[in-house]
Design a protein around this motif. Structure first.
Motif, PDB file in Angstrom:
ATOM      1  N   PHE A 170       1.264  -1.397  -0.137  1.00 20.51           N
ATOM      2  CA  PHE A 170      -0.108  -0.133   0.258  1.00 20.51           C
ATOM      3  C   PHE A 170       0.788   1.107  -0.375  1.00 20.51           C
ATOM      4  O   PHE A 170       0.783   2.021  -1.003  1.00 20.51           O
ATOM      5  CB  PHE A 170      -0.969  -0.230   1.122  1.00 20.51           C
ATOM      6  N   GLU A 171       2.301   1.203   1.002  1.00 19.88           N
ATOM      7  CA  GLU A 171       2.642   2.338   1.011  1.00 19.88           C
ATOM      8  C   GLU A 171       3.678   2.219   0.304  1.00 19.88           C
ATOM      9  O   GLU A 171       3.744   3.817  -0.697  1.00 19.88           O
ATOM     10  CB  GLU A 171       4.423   2.861   2.023  1.00 19.88           C
ATOM     11  N   TYR A 172       4.207   1.600  -1.065  1.00 21.10           N
ATOM     12  CA  TYR A 172       4.391   1.575  -2.356  1.00 21.10           C
ATOM     13  C   TYR A 172       4.075   2.024  -3.542  1.00 21.10           C
ATOM     14  O   TYR A 172       4.525   2.767  -4.763  1.00 21.10           O
ATOM     15  CB  TYR A 172       5.400   0.106  -2.885  1.00 21.10           C
ATOM     16  N   GLY A 173       2.542   1.404  -3.310  1.00 16.63           N
ATOM     17  CA  GLY A 173       1.576   2.362  -4.010  1.00 16.63           C
ATOM     18  C   GLY A 173       1.399   3.250  -4.206  1.00 16.63           C
ATOM     19  O   GLY A 173       1.615   4.522  -5.289  1.00 16.63           O
ATOM     20  N   LYS A 174       1.413   4.402  -2.876  1.00 15.27           N
ATOM     21  CA  LYS A 174       1.024   5.376  -3.022  1.00 15.27           C
ATOM     22  C   LYS A 174       1.975   6.215  -3.559  1.00 15.27           C
ATOM     23  O   LYS A 174       2.597   7.089  -4.127  1.00 15.27           O
ATOM     24  CB  LYS A 174       0.706   5.977  -0.914  1.00 15.27           C
ATOM     25  N   PHE A 182      -2.474   0.336 -10.168  1.00 14.29           N
ATOM     26  CA  PHE A 182      -3.263  -0.821 -10.652  1.00 14.29           C
ATOM     27  C   PHE A 182      -3.452  -0.864  -9.111  1.00 14.29           C
ATOM     28  O   PHE A 182      -2.806  -1.989  -8.466  1.00 14.29           O
ATOM     29  CB  PHE A 182      -3.784  -1.703 -11.637  1.00 14.29           C
ATOM     30  N   ASP A 183      -3.584  -0.829  -7.874  1.00 14.40           N
ATOM     31  CA  ASP A 183      -3.702  -0.394  -6.911  1.00 14.40           C
ATOM     32  C   ASP A 183      -5.025  -1.521  -6.632  1.00 14.40           C
ATOM     33  O   ASP A 183      -5.789  -0.879  -5.438  1.00 14.40           O
ATOM     34  CB  ASP A 183      -3.521   0.484  -6.073  1.00 14.40           C
ATOM     35  N   PHE A 184      -4.335  -2.824  -5.705  1.00  9.72           N
ATOM     36  CA  PHE A 184      -5.595  -4.169  -5.483  1.00  9.72           C
ATOM     37  C   PHE A 184      -5.009  -4.506  -3.824  1.00  9.72           C
ATOM     38  O   PHE A 184      -5.291  -5.828  -3.879  1.00  9.72           O
ATOM     39  CB  PHE A 184      -5.707  -5.094  -6.314  1.00  9.72           C
ATOM     40  N   SER A 185      -3.787  -3.774  -3.267  1.00  6.64           N
ATOM     41  CA  SER A 185      -3.548  -3.844  -2.394  1.00  6.64           C
ATOM     42  C   SER A 185      -4.076  -3.857  -0.914  1.00  6.64           C
ATOM     43  O   SER A 185      -4.169  -4.803   0.195  1.00  6.64           O
ATOM     44  CB  SER A 185      -2.583  -3.413  -2.208  1.00  6.64           C
ATOM     45  N   ILE A 186      -5.360  -3.327  -0.307  1.00  2.00           N
ATOM     46  CA  ILE A 186      -5.674  -2.515   0.782  1.00  2.00           C
ATOM     47  C   ILE A 186      -7.366  -2.924   0.344  1.00  2.00           C
ATOM     48  O   ILE A 186      -8.176  -2.648  -0.146  1.00  2.00           O
ATOM     49  CB  ILE A 186      -5.218  -1.446   1.103  1.00  2.00           C
ATOM     50  N   LYS A 196       2.633   6.109  -7.823  1.00  2.00           N
ATOM     51  CA  LYS A 196       0.779   6.499  -7.645  1.00  2.00           C
ATOM     52  C   LYS A 196       1.951   8.343  -7.605  1.00  2.00           C
ATOM     53  O   LYS A 196       2.077   9.090  -8.843  1.00  2.00           O
ATOM     54  CB  LYS A 196       0.012   7.138  -7.053  1.00  2.00           C
ATOM     55  N   ALA A 197       2.602   9.042  -7.114  1.00  2.00           N
ATOM     56  CA  ALA A 197       3.022  10.220  -7.105  1.00  2.00           C
ATOM     57  C   ALA A 197       3.795  10.354  -8.199  1.00  2.00           C
ATOM     58  O   ALA A 197       4.346  11.459  -8.820  1.00  2.00           O
ATOM     59  CB  ALA A 197       4.194  10.426  -5.444  1.00  2.00           C
ATOM     60  N   GLU A 198       4.490   9.154  -8.902  1.00  2.00           N
ATOM     61  CA  GLU A 198       5.903   9.213  -9.409  1.00  2.00           C
ATOM     62  C   GLU A 198       5.391   8.992 -11.400  1.00  2.00           C
ATOM     63  O   GLU A 198       4.923   9.553 -11.679  1.00  2.00           O
ATOM     64  CB  GLU A 198       6.758   8.369  -9.667  1.00  2.00           C
TER      65      GLU A 198
END
Ligand code: PLP
Length: 399
Positions: free
Chosen positions: A20-24, A36-40, A27-29
């Motif tokens: 989830f933290e990686y996804g954030k 496609f964040d299916f993590s949480i 996304k900022a990058e």
């Protein structure tokens, strides 16, 4: 000095939180829409407008000292009665306020229940893979041992024969979770009846009551007209750990309850132990504003139909690309087989296509990933191109 066990727990995030933290960051990058964040398992549908309206009413019409003040340690009796009445109406039960203990969500409900039941000569809690990863933390941090029944493929229902072999005189309780995170499986009544019969027989054999802890944050999220059986009706020795995090989309507000079945012979003593565990762990007086809300909204849910649409989109899309998935009857997770034995390697390849999938190793089920579809339907549709590229990389044949 500090506790090395707690230090270890606090220093490493769960694999879900890590992703989830990686996804954030990602996304900022490269932009929100490119990942496609299916993590949480954060609900994607808003709480119903009645939640907001009721909160405003409580805040404007009631005395601030009452709204924000302490309630009884186990929760306001009027709130607990409202929940008991609602359950009785829906499930034909006869609970009273004193069967309920208000908590800060299912995590607190589970921690308190485990603490209340564990004894020096009985410390084993059995659960079924795949299981919610935090069970291990909740059990082990209180000196217990989590015993895991291996996954029963392909339906991921309860493997009674394997369970029977793992029950010992030290078994305290069996933790079940239906609808299930991460498999999406809902145990039918027949499965609960068979489980109840086995636990009854084993309790008699060992002269000790083996309880069921039924973890039910997804109780209302069932599809195709299915429902999750209400476990106290089939097994008296049941504690239900409930939360409004998913059904009312209130995960950040930390509100839920423990129900101690009044069909237990010693329920008053078990309830006293729950109160003691809540006290010992500092989980007393759940957030009072949200207790008041629940009293007025017991039984209300967010618009859960969105998840059924997402389930169809995702399951249909991925199986037609050639992936093998467990058909989810409930919750908002799809459990998908990886295309190679190394789950982490598969997830790393998916990540190259900006697909964030949770490896199921920590759920006790390597070779699978969890795909949380409590996301926008639009994101699911847009992600299909990336899944198609991943499928092509593994040479899957579209069906
Ligand atoms: N149990 C299961 C199976 C869950 O999936 C979750 C949260 O995702 C919890 C318990 C914890 O729920 P809560 O947020 O209400 O503490």
């Amino acid at each position: 000095m500090y506790s090395l066990q707690m230090h270890k727990l606090g220093s490493c995030r769960s694999v879900i939180r890590e992703l989830f933290e990686y996804g954030k960051k990602r996304k900022a990058e490269i932009g929100d829409d490119a990942v496609f964040d299916f993590s949480i398992g954060n609900p994607s549908v808003p709480s119903p407008s009645s939640v907001r309206d009721t909160l405003i009413k409580i805040l404007t019409e009631e005395e601030p000292t009452a709204v924000h003040g302490y309630t009884s340690a186990q929760g306001d009796p009027a709130v607990r009665k409202a929940i008991a009445d609602n359950l009785n109406q829906r499930f034909g039960t006869d609970f009273e306020a004193d069967n309920l203990y208000m908590t800060c969500g299912a995590a607190a409900s589970l921690t308190i229940s485990i603490r209340a039941l564990i004894t020096e000569d009985a410390d084993e809690f059995i659960t079924f893979a795949p299981f919610f990863t935090e069970y291990r933390v909740f059990v082990e941090s209180q000196g217990g041992k989590l015993v895991v029944v291996p996954p029963k493929e392909p339906d991921f229902h309860i493997d009674l024969k394997a369970l029977e072999k793992l029950i010992t005189p030290r078994t305290v309780a069996v933790i079940i979770n239906s609808p299930n995170n991460p498999s999406g499986v809902v145990y039918p009544e027949e499965v609960i009846r068979e489980l109840a019969a086995l636990l009854q027989a084993k309790s008699e054999e060992y002269g000790r009551k083996i309880r069921i802890i039924s973890d039910e944050p997804y109780r209302e999220i069932c599809y195709d007209g299915k429902t999750a059986p209400f476990v106290t009706k089939f097994y008296p020795e049941t504690l239900i750990c409930y939360s409004y995090s998913k059904s009312l989309s209130l995960p950040g507000e930390r509100i839920g309850y423990i129900l101690v079945s009044n069909r237990m012979q010693d329920w008053k003593d078990v309830y006293a132990a729950i109160c003691g565990a809540g006290r010992a762990l500092g989980f007393i007086c759940a957030p009072s504003l949200f207790q008041k809300l629940i009293a007025r909204q017991a039984g209300a849910t967010a618009d859960l139909s969105v998840y059924a649409r997402n389930r169809d989109l995702l399951y249909g899309g991925l199986t037609s690309l050639g992936f093998t998935c467990v058909y989810p009857d409930g919750a908002f997770y799809l459990f998908m087989k990886t295309c190679e034995a190394d789950t982490s390697a598969f997830c790393a390849k998916a990540r190259k296509h900006e697909l964030l999938l949770v490896p199921a190793d920590d759920f006790g089920c390597p070779g699978y990933v969890r795909i949380a579809y409590c996301v926008s339907s639009d994101m699911i549709s847009r992600s299909m191109k990336a899944f198609a590229e991943l499928a092509a990389e593994y040479g899957l044949s579209p069906r």
